[in-house]
Write an enzyme that holds these catalytic residues in place. Structure first.
Site, PDB file in Angstrom:
ATOM      1  N   GLU A  24       9.636  -9.263  -7.208  1.00  0.00           N
ATOM      2  CA  GLU A  24       9.191  -8.649  -8.453  1.00  0.00           C
ATOM      3  C   GLU A  24       9.856  -9.261  -9.681  1.00  0.00           C
ATOM      4  O   GLU A  24       9.726  -8.745 -10.783  1.00  0.00           O
ATOM      5  CB  GLU A  24       9.429  -7.137  -8.408  1.00  0.00           C
ATOM      6  N   TYR A  86       7.748  -2.487   1.009  1.00  0.00           N
ATOM      7  CA  TYR A  86       7.854  -3.942   1.037  1.00  0.00           C
ATOM      8  C   TYR A  86       7.674  -4.426   2.462  1.00  0.00           C
ATOM      9  O   TYR A  86       8.232  -3.842   3.405  1.00  0.00           O
ATOM     10  CB  TYR A  86       9.231  -4.380   0.525  1.00  0.00           C
ATOM     11  N   VAL A  87       6.894  -5.470   2.604  1.00  0.00           N
ATOM     12  CA  VAL A  87       6.734  -6.172   3.874  1.00  0.00           C
ATOM     13  C   VAL A  87       7.030  -7.640   3.597  1.00  0.00           C
ATOM     14  O   VAL A  87       6.521  -8.214   2.631  1.00  0.00           O
ATOM     15  CB  VAL A  87       5.308  -5.993   4.443  1.00  0.00           C
ATOM     16  N   GLY A  93      -0.242  -8.967   6.295  1.00  0.00           N
ATOM     17  CA  GLY A  93      -1.524  -9.122   6.969  1.00  0.00           C
ATOM     18  C   GLY A  93      -1.490  -8.626   8.406  1.00  0.00           C
ATOM     19  O   GLY A  93      -2.513  -8.614   9.075  1.00  0.00           O
ATOM     20  N   GLY A  95      -0.654  -5.513   9.297  1.00  0.00           N
ATOM     21  CA  GLY A  95      -0.871  -4.073   9.376  1.00  0.00           C
ATOM     22  C   GLY A  95       0.358  -3.225   9.106  1.00  0.00           C
ATOM     23  O   GLY A  95       0.286  -1.994   9.169  1.00  0.00           O
ATOM     24  N   ASN A 124       0.729  -7.549  -9.942  1.00  0.00           N
ATOM     25  CA  ASN A 124       0.748  -7.680  -8.485  1.00  0.00           C
ATOM     26  C   ASN A 124      -0.646  -7.409  -7.906  1.00  0.00           C
ATOM     27  O   ASN A 124      -0.890  -6.405  -7.249  1.00  0.00           O
ATOM     28  CB  ASN A 124       1.796  -6.743  -7.889  1.00  0.00           C
ATOM     29  N   TYR A 131      -3.907  -1.550  -2.019  1.00  0.00           N
ATOM     30  CA  TYR A 131      -3.884  -0.098  -2.237  1.00  0.00           C
ATOM     31  C   TYR A 131      -5.288   0.448  -2.480  1.00  0.00           C
ATOM     32  O   TYR A 131      -5.655   1.495  -1.948  1.00  0.00           O
ATOM     33  CB  TYR A 131      -2.976   0.257  -3.413  1.00  0.00           C
TER      34      TYR A 131
END
Length: 159
Positions: A24, A86-87, A93, A95, A124, A131
């Site tokens: 970020e 956060y991933v 992608g 899941g 973003n 979302y």
């Protein structure tokens, strides 16, 4: 796989928070220490809760969510405010983000909470698209305000 975080997860949560802050473009603002996170998540009076997303094959943590309860005076019930989700880029992608949000939605439904809310940076676009694909809608009639640092100190010291 999504699971509730444990005290042993504090170091990885701290690392993931720093990765998120770097993504970020605000790493210098991420000042929380592992000790502060431990107290907030697992102290005598927890202020927040966390979930860990793990890689299904390796069990390695690849993402997290940190959230806390809010309250709607209009609805008369609690809701969840998602502070961070956060991933890691290498796991996107797969899941994991959807699974983290699904878990929070399940908690809301099970407990009778009527809102799951969060903020997203305007630039973003990948997150916004994700979302919105889940049915979330921006609250564009509202603007978030924040007091921090000197402004907070100044106001807090007024009689």
């Amino acid at each position: 796989m999504i699971r509730i975080a444990t005290p042993d997860d504090v170091p990885v949560i701290h690392t993931l928070i720093r990765e998120l802050a770097e993504y970020e473009k605000a790493l210098e603002e991420a000042r929380a220490t592992p000790e502060q996170l431990h107290e907030a998540l697992f102290g005598e009076n927890p202020a927040a809760y966390a979930h860990i997303a793990q890689d299904d094959a390796t069990g390695e943590p690849v993402g997290f969510s940190v959230w806390f309860l809010n309250f709607s005076t209009w609805r008369g019930v609690h809701g969840i405010y998602l502070e961070d989700l956060y991933v890691r880029p290498s796991a996107r992608g797969g899941g994991h983000g959807r699974a983290l949000l699904t878990e929070l939605a399940r908690i809301c439904v099970d407990r009778g909470y009527q809102r799951l809310e969060w903020s997203v940076l305007n630039w973003n676009r990948p997150a916004i698209g994700f979302y919105e694909s889940l049915g979330a809608r921006p609250q564009d009639e509202w603007t978030v305000y924040r007091l921090t640092d000197e402004a907070l100190e100044s106001l807090g010291k007024r009689g």
